[in-house]
Write a protein that holds these residues in place. Structure first.
Motif, PDB file in Angstrom:
ATOM      1  N   GLU A 161       0.826  -1.205   0.000  1.00 56.75           N
ATOM      2  CA  GLU A 161       0.000   0.000   0.000  1.00 56.75           C
ATOM      3  C   GLU A 161       0.865   1.261   0.000  1.00 56.75           C
ATOM      4  N   PHE A 162       1.923   1.250   0.804  1.00 53.76           N
ATOM      5  CA  PHE A 162       2.797   2.416   0.821  1.00 53.76           C
ATOM      6  C   PHE A 162       3.502   2.582  -0.523  1.00 53.76           C
ATOM      7  N   ALA A 163       3.962   1.469  -1.089  1.00 58.84           N
ATOM      8  CA  ALA A 163       4.614   1.535  -2.402  1.00 58.84           C
ATOM      9  C   ALA A 163       3.679   2.135  -3.439  1.00 58.84           C
ATOM     10  N   ALA A 164       2.404   1.748  -3.393  1.00 58.80           N
ATOM     11  CA  ALA A 164       1.431   2.278  -4.354  1.00 58.80           C
ATOM     12  C   ALA A 164       1.229   3.777  -4.158  1.00 58.80           C
ATOM     13  N   SER A 165       1.095   4.215  -2.902  1.00 59.57           N
ATOM     14  CA  SER A 165       0.911   5.642  -2.636  1.00 59.57           C
ATOM     15  C   SER A 165       2.116   6.442  -3.117  1.00 59.57           C
ATOM     16  N   ALA A 166       3.320   5.916  -2.881  1.00 56.74           N
ATOM     17  CA  ALA A 166       4.532   6.621  -3.286  1.00 56.74           C
ATOM     18  C   ALA A 166       4.660   6.678  -4.810  1.00 56.74           C
ATOM     19  N   ALA A 167       4.347   5.588  -5.477  1.00 53.05           N
ATOM     20  CA  ALA A 167       4.427   5.568  -6.947  1.00 53.05           C
ATOM     21  C   ALA A 167       3.426   6.552  -7.543  1.00 53.05           C
ATOM     22  N   LYS A 168       2.226   6.620  -6.965  1.00 47.97           N
ATOM     23  CA  LYS A 168       1.224   7.574  -7.446  1.00 47.97           C
ATOM     24  C   LYS A 168       1.692   9.016  -7.246  1.00 47.97           C
ATOM     25  N   ALA A 169       2.540   9.230  -6.233  1.00 46.45           N
ATOM     26  CA  ALA A 169       3.058  10.572  -5.965  1.00 46.45           C
ATOM     27  C   ALA A 169       4.277  10.904  -6.815  1.00 46.45           C
TER      28      ALA A 169
END
Length: 391
Positions: A161-169
């Motif tokens: 989940e954190f990886a996804a949030s960071a990639a989206k950012a």
């Protein structure tokens, strides 16, 4: 329960608030004090790795209840008040500032904390984070700048989940998982395959069966040495390798613990005046899993303990359920898949949706539904019906 009964709840998360709220609806006479160690109103944690991290949700909107709700319900709320110890003989909860709160019955809803990498691997490194509370998420918000490089250690739901949030950012993300594959402890390979491909399609690099040997600071970055011989430079590191029950208070006052505070089906510990609920509680004699970390479980256990405190029978337990949001995928899980011996992958009711059904022999025990809420609700109803008839 007498009008004078004093109930103290140590903890200020989902289980604690659920217990306090139910207690007040069941009894207007008892006194309820809820003690949290963080300086915030009790709040929900799941958005910390998603909507709160990306700025879509404010601190105020994280709160489970507004401040005036506690006053209206005559629930004493003490925030920023860590508990030092419990004196079972005198029935006292002793805070770190020396204040003593007497209790007739006590509830431990102390939650869990993230596992950390061994200090021997990280002693020469800075900017290594775990994510559990608002303070952690606030620090990480400042790191989420486009173009930065992030190393995520751990391929469970929190790490993904954190990886996804960071990639989206707009960050460059590398995720390493020491086990053979991501989601190894919690999901079938088919579910892992879906999310691996999803992440890679959004530019996240995933390394599986690769451990971290050391992380050290070098020229303004963190350099991670991996077990495959690779070295990865990152601006910061996020560790998501599981959680540990916060059972120190229970252990130190002599309660029985086993990967958490041991409780019976009524939420009662080895001391009949002390109960536990949520992430810190281990259900004694549970056939499938001992300690369930989920919002739904915390709410239901808190509610059940409230009934037990009053000598009432708790509502029947329901099928455990969980969720995870990553990119445009919503994963909804019903049931516990421990002990499955086969799976079936089924196409969903809309384009791009699918579900993974878990079986033990011929018995359906769980489902992972990806963008497929209809299948999720169908299986959840099946499992709920079975639980209600097996009592």
């Amino acid at each position: 329960m007498s009008m004078e009964d004093r109930i103290v709840i140590v903890g200020a998360g989902q289980a604690a608030v659920s217990c306090a709220a139910r207690l007040r609806t069941l009894s207007s006479g008892c006194s309820i004090n809820l003690i949290g160690d963080e300086p915030y109103l009790p709040y929900q944690r799941p958005p910390l790795s998603k909507a709160f991290l990306t700025g879509e949700l404010s601190v105020e909107r994280l709160a489970l209840k507004p401040r005036d709700w506690y006053d209206a319900q005559a629930i004493g709320l003490k925030t920023a008040s860590p508990v030092s110890r419990i004196d079972r003989r005198e029935r006292l909860v002793i805070l770190e500032d020396g204040e003593q709160l007497p209790y007739d019955k006590l509830v431990l809803a102390t939650g869990s904390r993230p596992r950390v990498l061994p200090e021997s691997l990280t002693r020469n490194a800075s900017r290594i984070y775990t994510l559990r509370g608002i303070a952690d998420a606030e620090m990480l918000k400042g790191e989420l700048l486009p173009g930065r490089r992030l190393l995520v250690v751990g391929g469970g739901y929190v790490g993904l989940e954190f990886a996804a949030s960071a990639a989206k950012a707009g960050l460059q993300v590398v995720l390493v998982e020491a086990a053979e594959r991501i989601l190894g402890r919690v999901a079938a390979s088919e579910t892992a395959d879906y999310f691996r491909e999803l992440h890679r399609s959004h530019g996240v690099e995933i390394r599986e069966n690769v451990g971290v040997l050391a992380i050290c600071d070098t020229e303004g970055a963190r350099r991670a040495s991996l077990s495959n011989g690779e070295q990865i430079d990152a601006d910061f590191v996020v560790v998501g390798i599981g959680a540990i029950a916060n059972d120190r208070l229970a252990l130190e006052c002599g309660l029985e613990t086993r990967n958490g505070v041991l409780v019976n089906e009524n939420g009662q510990t080895s001391d009949p005046l002390i109960f536990a609920a949520g992430d810190c509680a281990t259900l004694l004699g549970e056939a499938v899993t001992a300690r369930i970390e989920s919002v739904q479980n915390a709410i239901e256990q808190g509610d059940a303990v409230a009934h037990s405190l009053l000598g009432q029978i708790a509502p029947p337990r329901k099928t455990p359920w969980f969720w995870s949001d990553q990119f445009d995928a919503k994963l909804q899980i019903a049931g516990i898949n421990s002990g499955f011996d086969r799976t079936e992958v089924k196409a969903g009711t809309r384009v791009g949706a699918q579900s993974i059904w878990y079986y033990a022999g011929e018995t359906l025990i769980a489902v992972d539904a990806i963008n497929d809420p209809v299948t999720y609700m169908t299986v959840r109803r099946i499992l709920d019906a079975r639980m209600s008839t097996s009592k």
